[in-house]
Design a protein around this motif. Sequence first.
Motif, PDB file in Angstrom:
ATOM      1  N   ARG A 256      -6.019  -6.575  -2.910  1.00  0.00           N
ATOM      2  CA  ARG A 256      -4.940  -5.594  -2.922  1.00  0.00           C
ATOM      3  C   ARG A 256      -3.606  -6.264  -2.640  1.00  0.00           C
ATOM      4  O   ARG A 256      -2.576  -5.891  -3.191  1.00  0.00           O
ATOM      5  CB  ARG A 256      -5.193  -4.503  -1.879  1.00  0.00           C
ATOM      6  CG  ARG A 256      -6.392  -3.621  -2.183  1.00  0.00           C
ATOM      7  CD  ARG A 256      -6.455  -2.450  -1.233  1.00  0.00           C
ATOM      8  NE  ARG A 256      -5.361  -1.527  -1.470  1.00  0.00           N
ATOM      9  CZ  ARG A 256      -5.115  -0.452  -0.701  1.00  0.00           C
ATOM     10  NH1 ARG A 256      -5.882  -0.203   0.334  1.00  0.00           N
ATOM     11  NH2 ARG A 256      -4.113   0.340  -0.975  1.00  0.00           N
ATOM     12  N   ALA A 257      -3.611  -7.265  -1.771  1.00  0.00           N
ATOM     13  CA  ALA A 257      -2.371  -7.956  -1.438  1.00  0.00           C
ATOM     14  C   ALA A 257      -1.807  -8.706  -2.638  1.00  0.00           C
ATOM     15  O   ALA A 257      -0.603  -8.924  -2.735  1.00  0.00           O
ATOM     16  CB  ALA A 257      -2.602  -8.931  -0.285  1.00  0.00           C
TER      17      ALA A 257
ATOM     18  N   ASP B 258      -1.536  -7.593  -5.467  1.00  0.00           N
ATOM     19  CA  ASP B 258      -0.773  -6.634  -6.252  1.00  0.00           C
ATOM     20  C   ASP B 258       0.534  -6.356  -5.528  1.00  0.00           C
ATOM     21  O   ASP B 258       0.632  -5.479  -4.685  1.00  0.00           O
ATOM     22  CB  ASP B 258      -1.573  -5.337  -6.418  1.00  0.00           C
ATOM     23  CG  ASP B 258      -0.896  -4.348  -7.366  1.00  0.00           C
ATOM     24  OD1 ASP B 258       0.302  -4.555  -7.658  1.00  0.00           O
ATOM     25  OD2 ASP B 258      -1.553  -3.398  -7.794  1.00  0.00           O
TER      26      ASP B 258
ATOM     27  N   GLU C   2       1.936  -2.746  -5.528  1.00  0.00           N
ATOM     28  CA  GLU C   2       1.293  -1.802  -4.611  1.00  0.00           C
ATOM     29  C   GLU C   2       1.785  -2.022  -3.193  1.00  0.00           C
ATOM     30  O   GLU C   2       2.038  -1.071  -2.456  1.00  0.00           O
ATOM     31  CB  GLU C   2      -0.224  -1.943  -4.663  1.00  0.00           C
ATOM     32  CG  GLU C   2      -0.932  -0.930  -3.778  1.00  0.00           C
ATOM     33  CD  GLU C   2      -2.450  -1.053  -3.819  1.00  0.00           C
ATOM     34  OE1 GLU C   2      -3.115  -0.160  -3.270  1.00  0.00           O
ATOM     35  OE2 GLU C   2      -2.955  -2.027  -4.398  1.00  0.00           O
ATOM     36  N   ALA C   3       1.936  -3.291  -2.795  1.00  0.00           N
ATOM     37  CA  ALA C   3       2.417  -3.597  -1.451  1.00  0.00           C
ATOM     38  C   ALA C   3       3.815  -3.037  -1.239  1.00  0.00           C
ATOM     39  O   ALA C   3       4.121  -2.458  -0.192  1.00  0.00           O
ATOM     40  CB  ALA C   3       2.411  -5.108  -1.226  1.00  0.00           C
TER      41      ALA C   3
ATOM     42  N   ARG D 210      -2.699  -8.411   5.232  1.00  0.00           N
ATOM     43  CA  ARG D 210      -2.829  -9.107   3.969  1.00  0.00           C
ATOM     44  C   ARG D 210      -1.674  -8.798   3.015  1.00  0.00           C
ATOM     45  O   ARG D 210      -1.293  -9.612   2.199  1.00  0.00           O
ATOM     46  CB  ARG D 210      -4.155  -8.735   3.294  1.00  0.00           C
ATOM     47  CG  ARG D 210      -5.400  -9.223   4.042  1.00  0.00           C
ATOM     48  CD  ARG D 210      -5.483 -10.742   4.049  1.00  0.00           C
ATOM     49  NE  ARG D 210      -6.795 -11.204   4.444  1.00  0.00           N
ATOM     50  CZ  ARG D 210      -7.232 -11.309   5.684  1.00  0.00           C
ATOM     51  NH1 ARG D 210      -6.439 -10.974   6.675  1.00  0.00           N
ATOM     52  NH2 ARG D 210      -8.451 -11.745   5.947  1.00  0.00           N
ATOM     53  N   MET D 211      -1.136  -7.582   3.134  1.00  0.00           N
ATOM     54  CA  MET D 211      -0.027  -7.183   2.266  1.00  0.00           C
ATOM     55  C   MET D 211       1.328  -7.619   2.802  1.00  0.00           C
ATOM     56  O   MET D 211       2.346  -7.402   2.172  1.00  0.00           O
ATOM     57  CB  MET D 211      -0.040  -5.664   2.083  1.00  0.00           C
ATOM     58  CG  MET D 211      -1.122  -5.162   1.144  1.00  0.00           C
ATOM     59  SD  MET D 211      -0.928  -3.406   0.828  1.00  0.00           S
ATOM     60  CE  MET D 211      -1.993  -3.232  -0.622  1.00  0.00           C
TER      61      MET D 211
END
Length: 224
Positions: free
Chosen positions: A146-147, A149, A152-153, A216-217
């Motif tokens: 996810r990070a 992306d 998204e972050a 992580r983001m």
Amino acid sequence: MIGVMIVDDEVLTRVALRTLIETDDELRVVAECSGPDAVEAARSHRPDVTLLDLRMPGADGFTVLRGLRALPEPPAVLMMTRFATDEDVRRAFASGASGYLLKDTTAEELSDALRKAGAGIGVVAETVAPSVIADYRVLAQQADARADDGAEARQIAGALTAREHEVLQLVADGLSNPEIAVRLLVSPETVKSHLASCFAKLGTNSRVRAALIAERMGLLRELM
């Protein structure tokens, strides 16, 4: 005083657990019931922690857990069973449980687990720890994905309020809900509300996952 609700289909088990729990002056049993009555009992008595049997007829622990987590102010939930499987442990934590205990837990270990859960700290029996660690490794990989992306972050960072950023940072620092409330000069109920909003925006229902995803983001570094 931490209010505890016992959910188990066996009356004798509930009586035994109540006896063990109430030897601790910091704990008070506010309700006890079987699975089908658990959500309504939690709504009426508003326990801080629910001790929930996993395997029950009528409504199993996972069904009850989903119902409790859907409440406006859900209690912390400690799953309890006679034995643990990797699948059960992973499913429990993925569903929002705060801890996983075995029924051979000592009175001292039970009291400690309930006090920690009441303070917003996760608990797991030593014998099931390896499967939890393996699960968190998977979570870390998912958070890394996810990070990657960046869009998204940035979207999530923009959706979080300044106070939600503060709460996330303090969660990542290991503070419990009462400790966060003291630090921010707000009520524990306000902290719960901010956390619920953070969970919704991060797509999780676990404080551990929320902190992991946020880290992580890069959502926490702004506050350091």
